[in-house]
Design a protein around this motif. Structure first.
Motif, mmCIF file in Angstrom:
data_model
loop_
_atom_site.group_PDB
_atom_site.id
_atom_site.type_symbol
_atom_site.label_atom_id
_atom_site.label_comp_id
_atom_site.label_asym_id
_atom_site.label_seq_id
_atom_site.Cartn_x
_atom_site.Cartn_y
_atom_site.Cartn_z
ATOM 1 N N VAL A 88 41.005 49.934 30.111
ATOM 2 C CA VAL A 88 42.432 50.044 30.381
ATOM 3 C C VAL A 88 42.904 51.406 29.869
ATOM 4 O O VAL A 88 42.634 51.774 28.721
ATOM 5 N N GLY A 89 43.565 52.171 30.713
ATOM 6 C CA GLY A 89 44.045 53.482 30.298
ATOM 7 C C GLY A 89 42.904 54.478 30.118
ATOM 8 O O GLY A 89 41.844 54.370 30.725
ATOM 9 N N GLU A 90 43.135 55.438 29.256
ATOM 10 C CA GLU A 90 42.157 56.511 29.053
ATOM 11 C C GLU A 90 40.927 56.033 28.303
ATOM 12 O O GLU A 90 39.824 56.545 28.491
ATOM 13 N N GLY A 91 41.077 55.044 27.421
ATOM 14 C CA GLY A 91 39.952 54.576 26.612
ATOM 15 C C GLY A 91 39.445 55.655 25.674
ATOM 16 O O GLY A 91 40.208 56.505 25.209
ATOM 17 N N ARG A 92 38.159 55.615 25.442
ATOM 18 C CA ARG A 92 37.542 56.581 24.522
ATOM 19 C C ARG A 92 37.067 57.845 25.234
ATOM 20 O O ARG A 92 36.522 58.731 24.595
ATOM 21 N N ARG A 93 37.195 57.882 26.568
ATOM 22 C CA ARG A 93 36.644 58.982 27.368
ATOM 23 C C ARG A 93 35.142 59.114 27.117
ATOM 24 O O ARG A 93 34.603 60.206 27.006
ATOM 25 N N ALA A 94 34.470 57.958 27.032
ATOM 26 C CA ALA A 94 33.035 57.887 26.784
ATOM 27 C C ALA A 94 32.421 56.887 27.752
ATOM 28 O O ALA A 94 33.130 56.056 28.330
ATOM 29 N N ALA A 95 31.096 56.955 27.931
ATOM 30 C CA ALA A 95 30.462 56.153 28.984
ATOM 31 C C ALA A 95 29.101 55.629 28.535
ATOM 32 O O ALA A 95 28.364 56.297 27.803
ATOM 33 N N ILE A 96 28.776 54.423 29.022
ATOM 34 C CA ILE A 96 27.507 53.752 28.717
ATOM 35 C C ILE A 96 26.846 53.346 30.022
ATOM 36 O O ILE A 96 27.495 52.798 30.909
ATOM 37 N N VAL A 97 25.550 53.601 30.126
ATOM 38 C CA VAL A 97 24.736 53.124 31.248
ATOM 39 C C VAL A 97 23.860 51.987 30.734
ATOM 40 O O VAL A 97 23.104 52.171 29.771
ATOM 41 N N MET A 98 23.946 50.804 31.364
ATOM 42 C CA MET A 98 23.229 49.614 30.919
ATOM 43 C C MET A 98 22.084 49.301 31.872
ATOM 44 O O MET A 98 22.305 49.104 33.074
ATOM 45 N N MET A 99 20.859 49.220 31.350
ATOM 46 C CA MET A 99 19.665 48.955 32.144
ATOM 47 C C MET A 99 19.184 47.526 31.876
ATOM 48 O O MET A 99 18.825 47.167 30.742
ATOM 49 N N HIS A 100 19.178 46.712 32.914
ATOM 50 C CA HIS A 100 18.866 45.289 32.812
ATOM 51 C C HIS A 100 17.395 45.038 32.481
ATOM 52 O O HIS A 100 16.557 45.951 32.537
ATOM 53 N N GLY A 101 17.062 43.782 32.186
ATOM 54 C CA GLY A 101 15.690 43.397 31.916
ATOM 55 C C GLY A 101 14.914 43.086 33.184
ATOM 56 O O GLY A 101 15.440 43.162 34.297
ATOM 57 N N SER A 102 13.650 42.725 33.021
ATOM 58 C CA SER A 102 12.785 42.403 34.151
ATOM 59 C C SER A 102 13.369 41.250 34.962
ATOM 60 O O SER A 102 13.772 40.232 34.400
ATOM 61 N N GLY A 103 13.390 41.416 36.283
ATOM 62 C CA GLY A 103 13.944 40.385 37.140
ATOM 63 C C GLY A 103 15.444 40.302 37.132
ATOM 64 O O GLY A 103 16.023 39.391 37.730
ATOM 65 N N GLY A 104 16.090 41.261 36.446
ATOM 66 C CA GLY A 104 17.539 41.232 36.313
ATOM 67 C C GLY A 104 18.250 41.534 37.616
ATOM 68 O O GLY A 104 17.700 42.145 38.534
ATOM 69 N N ARG A 105 19.469 41.069 37.703
ATOM 70 C CA ARG A 105 20.342 41.335 38.836
ATOM 71 C C ARG A 105 21.690 41.808 38.298
ATOM 72 O O ARG A 105 21.993 41.607 37.132
ATOM 73 N N ILE A 106 22.475 42.449 39.135
ATOM 74 C CA ILE A 106 23.822 42.817 38.724
ATOM 75 C C ILE A 106 24.799 41.909 39.450
ATOM 76 O O ILE A 106 24.690 41.685 40.645
ATOM 77 N N THR A 107 25.723 41.347 38.721
ATOM 78 C CA THR A 107 26.671 40.387 39.266
ATOM 79 C C THR A 107 27.919 40.406 38.407
ATOM 80 O O THR A 107 27.913 40.946 37.284
ATOM 81 N N ASN A 108 29.006 39.822 38.902
ATOM 82 C CA ASN A 108 30.252 39.797 38.147
ATOM 83 C C ASN A 108 30.416 38.505 37.362
ATOM 84 O O ASN A 108 31.528 38.009 37.185
#
Length: 248
Positions: free
Chosen positions: A50-70
């Motif tokens: 929300v808003g400007e935040g920390r102006r920082a970013a994280i890339v998250m790498m899933h585990g084996s067999g992982g999927r991306i979903t909400n």
């Protein structure tokens, strides 16, 4: 109705009206998107604070067999990071090279490149490289940390439930802070193999901190995922998320 009852009723009505008129606090947003890694299209979810935040970013790498979903713990962890002020990408890195379980070096390199290019995606959109970091779980812990210590421009990395039995680490090319989080009862990635990974990194002058999740295995309960977030948030907050980072 006596005067006291009338006053109490009026107060209750006022409080109810106040609560009815209040709007829920805004939450982080997210949307599906894609970016390119070499000639491959990589599906991902982009989370925004929300808003400007920390102006920082994280890339998250899933585990084996992982999927991306909400939904589910991976999504919830990304939402917590976004709620703490970070932009987040959760790429489906197997889009770059399908996982056949054998995992030759060219496959691992393609996956590491996805993390590198995700960091570049943030930098190209104005995030200072000193405010970018990797996070990885299980197989993704190797992809995230080993990649961050290679050609990536990430400034910090976290490896969750990883070790030398995931893959043989490469000699680091860069020096950035690393947090390794492991479970005391992990029977999938054995604690001794996590220790061997930590020893290897320290032998090559990498600043590694280790946190141990008690009474836990390789698959985490909701309270453990919350603990993982808290440990990770403290680590990132002292590195890429510091308020003085731009002038340090």
């Amino acid at each position: 109705m006596d005067r006291r009852s009338l006053l109490a009723a009026a107060a209750a009505a006022g409080l109810a009206g106040q609560a009815w008129g209040q709007e829920a606090a805004p939450e982080p947003s997210y949307e599906g998107m894609t970016f390119q890694s070499h000639d491959k299209t990589i599906r991902s979810i982009h989370y925004r604070p929300v808003g400007e935040g920390r102006r920082a970013a994280i890339v998250m790498m899933h585990g084996s067999g992982g999927r991306i979903t909400n939904r589910g713990p991976w999504h919830q962890l990304a939402m917590r990071f976004a709620g703490d002020g970070y932009e987040v990408l959760t790429p489906l890195y197997t889009d770059a090279f399908p996982d056949d379980g054998i995992r030759p070096e060219r496959m691992m390199e393609a996956w590491r490149d996805v993390g590198e290019h995700a960091i570049d995606w943030f930098i190209e959109r104005g995030v200072d490289r000193r405010r970018t970091a990797m996070f990885g779980y299980s197989l993704g812990s190797y992809v995230a940390v080993d990649g961050a210590l290679g050609n990536s421009r990430a400034a910090a990395a976290i490896g969750l439930a990883g070790g030398t039995d995931v893959y043989t680490p490469r000699v680091p090319r860069r020096r950035i802070p690393v947090l390794v989080i492991r479970a005391d009862g992990d029977t999938h990635v054995l604690p001794r193999n996590t220790a061997a990974w930590v020893d290897f990194l320290r032998e090559h002058e990498i600043n590694v901190r280790v946190e141990v999740l008690q009474d836990s295995d390789h698959l985490f309960t909701a309270p453990k995922w919350l603990e993982i977030f808290q440990l990770s948030a403290a680590f990132y907050g002292g590195n890429i998320g510091r308020p003085d980072q731009d002038t340090a």
